[in-house]
Design a protein around this motif. Structure first.
Motif, PDB file in Angstrom:
ATOM      1  N   PHE A   1       0.719  -1.397   0.170  1.00 11.28           N
ATOM      2  CA  PHE A   1      -0.237   0.042   0.291  1.00 11.28           C
ATOM      3  C   PHE A   1       0.817   1.259   0.279  1.00 11.28           C
ATOM      4  O   PHE A   1       0.608   2.519  -0.693  1.00 11.28           O
ATOM      5  CB  PHE A   1      -0.884   0.044   1.338  1.00 11.28           C
ATOM      6  N   SER A   2       2.020   1.152   0.567  1.00 10.15           N
ATOM      7  CA  SER A   2       2.618   2.820   0.759  1.00 10.15           C
ATOM      8  C   SER A   2       3.908   2.825  -0.170  1.00 10.15           C
ATOM      9  O   SER A   2       3.919   3.634  -1.025  1.00 10.15           O
ATOM     10  CB  SER A   2       4.092   2.446   1.779  1.00 10.15           C
ATOM     11  N   LEU A   3       3.752   1.381  -0.972  1.00 14.80           N
ATOM     12  CA  LEU A   3       4.433   2.011  -3.005  1.00 14.80           C
ATOM     13  C   LEU A   3       3.385   2.179  -4.243  1.00 14.80           C
ATOM     14  O   LEU A   3       4.524   2.758  -5.288  1.00 14.80           O
ATOM     15  CB  LEU A   3       5.421   0.572  -2.574  1.00 14.80           C
ATOM     16  N   LEU A   4       1.795   2.190  -3.345  1.00 18.02           N
ATOM     17  CA  LEU A   4       1.272   1.967  -4.568  1.00 18.02           C
ATOM     18  C   LEU A   4       1.804   3.589  -5.224  1.00 18.02           C
ATOM     19  O   LEU A   4       1.970   4.430  -4.484  1.00 18.02           O
ATOM     20  CB  LEU A   4      -0.020   1.877  -3.850  1.00 18.02           C
ATOM     21  N   ASN A   5       1.478   3.332  -6.573  1.00 14.61           N
ATOM     22  CA  ASN A   5       1.439   4.723  -6.949  1.00 14.61           C
ATOM     23  C   ASN A   5      -0.210   4.854  -7.686  1.00 14.61           C
ATOM     24  O   ASN A   5      -0.587   4.497  -8.003  1.00 14.61           O
ATOM     25  CB  ASN A   5       2.424   4.189  -8.643  1.00 14.61           C
ATOM     26  N   VAL A   6      -0.363   6.546  -6.513  1.00  8.83           N
ATOM     27  CA  VAL A   6      -1.780   6.406  -6.556  1.00  8.83           C
ATOM     28  C   VAL A   6      -2.517   7.290  -7.994  1.00  8.83           C
ATOM     29  O   VAL A   6      -3.242   7.669  -8.392  1.00  8.83           O
ATOM     30  CB  VAL A   6      -2.358   7.400  -5.371  1.00  8.83           C
ATOM     31  N   HIS A   7      -1.037   7.846  -8.856  1.00  8.17           N
ATOM     32  CA  HIS A   7      -1.437   9.232  -9.647  1.00  8.17           C
ATOM     33  C   HIS A   7      -1.180   8.414 -10.899  1.00  8.17           C
ATOM     34  O   HIS A   7      -0.924   8.108 -12.622  1.00  8.17           O
ATOM     35  CB  HIS A   7      -0.124   9.727 -10.037  1.00  8.17           C
ATOM     36  N   ILE A   8      -2.332   7.130 -11.096  1.00  8.03           N
ATOM     37  CA  ILE A   8      -2.454   5.931 -12.441  1.00  8.03           C
ATOM     38  C   ILE A   8      -3.190   7.304 -12.964  1.00  8.03           C
ATOM     39  O   ILE A   8      -5.023   6.763 -12.633  1.00  8.03           O
ATOM     40  CB  ILE A   8      -2.915   5.175 -12.464  1.00  8.03           C
ATOM     41  N   PRO A   9      -3.555   7.534 -14.648  1.00  9.90           N
ATOM     42  CA  PRO A   9      -4.071   8.546 -15.256  1.00  9.90           C
ATOM     43  C   PRO A   9      -6.011   7.238 -15.856  1.00  9.90           C
ATOM     44  O   PRO A   9      -5.739   5.893 -15.520  1.00  9.90           O
ATOM     45  CB  PRO A   9      -3.579   8.148 -16.577  1.00  9.90           C
ATOM     46  N   ASN A  10      -7.114   8.178 -15.083  1.00 14.17           N
ATOM     47  CA  ASN A  10      -8.232   7.575 -15.310  1.00 14.17           C
ATOM     48  C   ASN A  10      -8.754   6.627 -14.068  1.00 14.17           C
ATOM     49  O   ASN A  10      -9.254   6.324 -14.238  1.00 14.17           O
ATOM     50  CB  ASN A  10      -8.641   7.233 -17.015  1.00 14.17           C
TER      51      ASN A  10
END
Length: 864
Positions: A364-373
């Motif tokens: 969860f801490s490493l997840l990239n939350v800036h995925i388009p759409n």
């Protein structure tokens, strides 16, 4: 940015402009070097801010390998390999200065390695089959050269013994002792496939680890190298395998060219080789290089430095629990003494190690939350759930992901589409089938899958949305898992170009593009070219008779339009434009220019021609050229005259730097420069060449005596219609990329001759080619060849070019001849010159016993 640990690692550098493919860490663990074709960068890992010092490289070759000096005495030295050359650099006072340039290899250098104990010695290996050992105290030539016959891909000094080094040759290993001549002391047939990496055990002098294309890492004991001590088997070709500085650990990286999407490093315990102890997940592209950082004082944590193709530098913390998994027992936490200020009592404080972080919390801490759409709406490690919302064209999907307790060890998460989503059952079924298949593929290797699944979710919705708009919705039998997962891997392959433009040197511009209806039909969002080849996988079904091609991607959907409009699809059009007005080369000038006659007359005529077309800058240039010609004919000290050599050179360089190849070539024809020995003989007269086809003022050396650094440019190996093979220095002056100004001027003439050929001005082209100089043909005299004793093929040298073995054995000592040799041209027997001389001083019969009187018979042939 400030340095912050993200559970397991922190990002020390993100340098997409560096384009580096080589990385090295210095002896102190303070500085990391990143090297590529454009820059060499230095990063201080002790600095809290991401401060990088970049030093530009003026080279057309990339960096193959880089390494710091491992000794404390000269830890400021580092070395990089660039094509056939080694560059030794010194890092001092925040400056990187080149101190040595080592040249001996004739082919590209494949690897290098500093000596572990002597700071002045390093080894390099090359495709040319040689391993050179260099001593920087005399860097003019290698101190020792080892011939391996086969191409060498790796070289490594032993970490304990100062005289041993190992080299890799395809699937074989050779062990050398620099005290015992130029022959290997041991030969090991290690693998059936190519060896990518070597590493000596830092604790055992005789143990060597090899990583290979055959998906294995083998460990050999050099005291008994016939069989490997033990083998570590992986599911992919291994690019590098290196021992850890603690315990029985080993870190491996897979071959980057063959495993797209596999970006992790694996930590193994060599005493328990069934499964890796830990997986380092963080890079988004393949890992190119990794090294260990020296342990900081007072810390029980080791650090691993990794550099990836995603151009990020990560520093990994190897905590005590990971060290224990590799059989190493870290030092117990120290007790520190403190004084209680209120009671003046001495209190012992015991430092505690941090608890192990849960894998799900780490993911969860490493997840990239800036995925388009896509928006991550909730992540809860306590309930082990994650909720995301995707909005792609007309589809809105609210997805909940639940993680079982055994995840990610063989158990995939559970995906559920929530009721508020706006997709039908068919779309939802296909989406869940795709996500489940991808998740199962990841967890079967004990790898996390959340971010990969979320990215695939957006990609799948985009593809399904496209088909839905064109009334071609997938049925349930189409979305087979293998096809979809294949498309996910192809997301790293860029889509081919569907439009472009290209200039020609004679004023032609060719443009191509997609048909207008192909851009309009799919709607506003699909008017652009897809980002990756994975788009093709979801356009065509297996039951379709169409081939999966780029053309079909744009014309496959036209059936819907043709069905209703009953019109035939139009074809793409290639447009050809005349842009001669934008280029400096002028056909009218080429038709009127002359090169025959007195130089002053040539300049006057060409100046008048330039005035007719309105090129007043050329009128001035030809007027100056006329003054140079007059000065040259009257002044013996023409080279040092203000209107002499320097002015003519400046004129040519000026027009070349402005990409006016026509004017640069014309001036080169009448003022070719002879650079040979001018720097040392500037007071001597210029060499006047009156040979065939040249002007009496032509100063290019005659064909019979070319300069020593002659490099003739080949029309087949260069783009002569542009100046792509040239570059400009800081002052804007045009410089040759190859040695020799003569070669540069010949390049201008050859390029202009090709332009004239395209214009159809063959007579003018022939006039320019008359001013070309070429190297003389090599002398061809009497040549004696011997037949190889092994394959019986003719051999010119001591080594047969066919079977790669020594072609001649001495008839006296029966040892292969490597140096000076003589053979009888009658009976063919021969050997070392020294041995034959001693033999024939006392005898006149062939030492082979064939009965030939070699000296008499040979002399009779030449006197006949």
């Amino acid at each position: 940015m400030a340095v912050t640990w993200n559970n397991e690692y922190y990002m020390a550098l993100e340098g997409r402009d560096l384009q580096a493919n080589a990385m090295a860490v210095d002896n102190s663990g303070t500085y990391v070097l990143l090297a590529g074709r454009r820059y060499i960068a230095i990063r201080n890992l002790d600095e809290h801010l991401e401060v990088v010092q970049k030093f530009p490289r003026q080279s057309k070759y990339d960096v193959g390998a880089a390494e710091w000096n491992p000794t404390l005495h000269k830890r400021e030295l580092c070395v990089i390999s660039s094509n056939q050359r080694l560059e030794v650099l010194t890092w001092r006072s925040q400056e990187l200065i080149q101190t040595h340039s080592l040249r001996a290899h004739t082919r590209v250098i494949t690897d290098l390695n500093w000596h572990r104990f002597d700071p002045n010695i390093l080894a390099s290996c090359s495709v040319d089959t040689f391993i050179h050992i260099w001593d920087l105290r005399d860097a003019r030539r290698p101190s020792l050269s080892l011939s391996a016959i086969a191409e060498a891909s790796q070289v490594r000094w032993n970490k304990i013994s100062s005289n041993l080094l190992a080299t890799a040759h395809d699937g074989d290993i050779k062990i050398w002792d620099q005290r015992k001549g130029t022959a290997p002391v041991q030969y090991v047939a290690a693998h059936l496939s190519k060896i990518h990496g070597l590493d000596w055990n830092p604790n055992t002098e005789t143990q060597l680890a090899t990583s290979s294309q055959d998906n294995t890492v083998k460990f050999f004991d050099m005291t008994n190298p016939r069989r490997a001590e033990y083998v570590l088997t992986t599911n992919a070709p291994v690019w590098r395998a290196r021992f850890t500085p603690f315990g029985n650990g080993l870190v491996t990286v897979v071959v980057p060219q063959l495993r797209r999407g596999e970006n992790s490093l694996l930590l193994w315990n060599t005493a328990n080789r069934s499964t890796p102890m830990h997986t380092f997940i963080g890079h988004r592209d393949v890992v190119l290089e990794f090294e260990w950082r020296k342990q900081m004082p007072g810390s029980s944590d080791f650090q691993l430095i990794t550099w990836s193709k995603d151009q990020t530098l990560l520093v990994w913390k190897i905590e005590p629990f990971l060290q224990k998994l590799c059989g190493h027992e870290p030092d117990e936490p120290r007790e520190e003494v403190a004084v209680n200020t209120e009671s003046s009592e001495i209190v012992k404080i015991r430092k505690k190690t941090l608890p192990k972080i849960q894998p799900l919390q780490q993911e969860f801490s490493l997840l990239n939350v800036h995925i388009p759409n896509l928006e991550v709406t909730a992540m809860d490690s306590a309930t082990r759930t994650c909720t995301v919302f995707a909005n792609v064209n007309s589809f809105m999907v609210n997805l909940q992901v639940s993680f079982p307790n055994a995840y990610p060890h063989g158990v995939p998460p559970v995906f559920q589409i929530m009721p508020e989503s706006t997709v039908n059952d068919t779309i939802g079924t296909q989406l869940l089938q795709t996500l489940n298949h991808l998740a199962q593929q990841r967890v079967s290797k004990n790898r996390t899958c959340l971010e990969s699944c979320l990215r695939q979710m957006v990609t799948t919705l985009e593809q399904l949305s496209t088909d839905s708009e064109n009334d071609r919705i997938f049925d349930s039998s189409y979305a087979e898992p293998n096809n979809v997962f294949g498309g996910y891997n192809d997301a790293y392959i860029p889509f081919p170009r569907t439009s472009g433009a290209k200039f020609c040197s004679v004023g032609i511009l060719v443009c191509f593009g997609r048909a207008p209806h192909a851009r309009r039909f799919s709607g506003k969002l699909e008017a652009t070219t897809p980002r990756a080849l994975s788009a093709l996988e979801t356009i065509f079904s297996k039951r379709s008779s169409d081939h999966v091609t780029v053309s079909n991607y744009y014309y496959h959907k036209q059936r819907f339009r043709v069905k209703h409009s009953k019109s035939k699809p139009s074809k793409a059009v290639v447009h050809v434009y005349d842009v001669s007005g934008l280029l400096l080369a002028n056909k009218q000038l080429a038709e009127e220019y002359i090169l025959d006659g007195d130089v002053a007359t040539i300049c006057k005529h060409n100046a008048a021609t330039a005035a007719v077309v309105g090129r007043w800058d050329l009128v001035q240039a030809w007027t100056l050229a006329e003054l140079i010609a007059c000065t040259q004919s009257k002044n013996e000290e023409w080279y040092n005259h203000p209107f002499g050599n320097q002015l003519s050179e400046a004129l040519i360089s000026h027009y070349a730097s402005h990409f006016d190849i026509q004017m640069a070539a014309m001036l080169s024809c009448i003022f070719g420069k002879n650079q040979v020995n001018y720097s040392h003989q500037s007071s001597k007269k210029s060499i006047l060449h009156t040979g065939n086809g040249g002007s009496p003022y032509h100063t290019i050396p005659p064909t019979e005596v070319p300069p020593d650094d002659w490099v003739f440019p080949s029309l087949k190996t260069m783009r002569s219609t542009s100046l792509d093979n040239l570059h400009l220095n800081e002052n804007g002056k045009c410089l040759p990329k190859k040695n020799g100004t003569v070669s540069l001027y010949e390049y201008f003439k050859l390029s202009y001759a090709e332009i004239l050929h395209r214009w159809g001005l063959l007579y003018s082209r022939a006039e320019v080619l008359k001013y070309m100089c070429g190297p003389p043909e090599s002398h061809k005299g009497v040549e004696f060849l011997t037949d190889c004793k092994n394959c019986l093929k003719p051999a010119k040298h001591c080594t047969c070019s066919n079977c790669k073995k020594f072609s001649l054995n001495c008839i006296i000592c029966h040892v292969s001849v490597r140096g000076s040799a003589n053979c009888c041209i009658v009976c063919g027997h021969g050997g070392h010159t020294k041995h034959l001389k001693q033999w024939f001083e006392k005898r006149d019969v062939c030492p082979s016993g064939c009965g030939c009187r070699c000296l008499i018979e040979t002399a009779s042939i030449f006197t006949a």
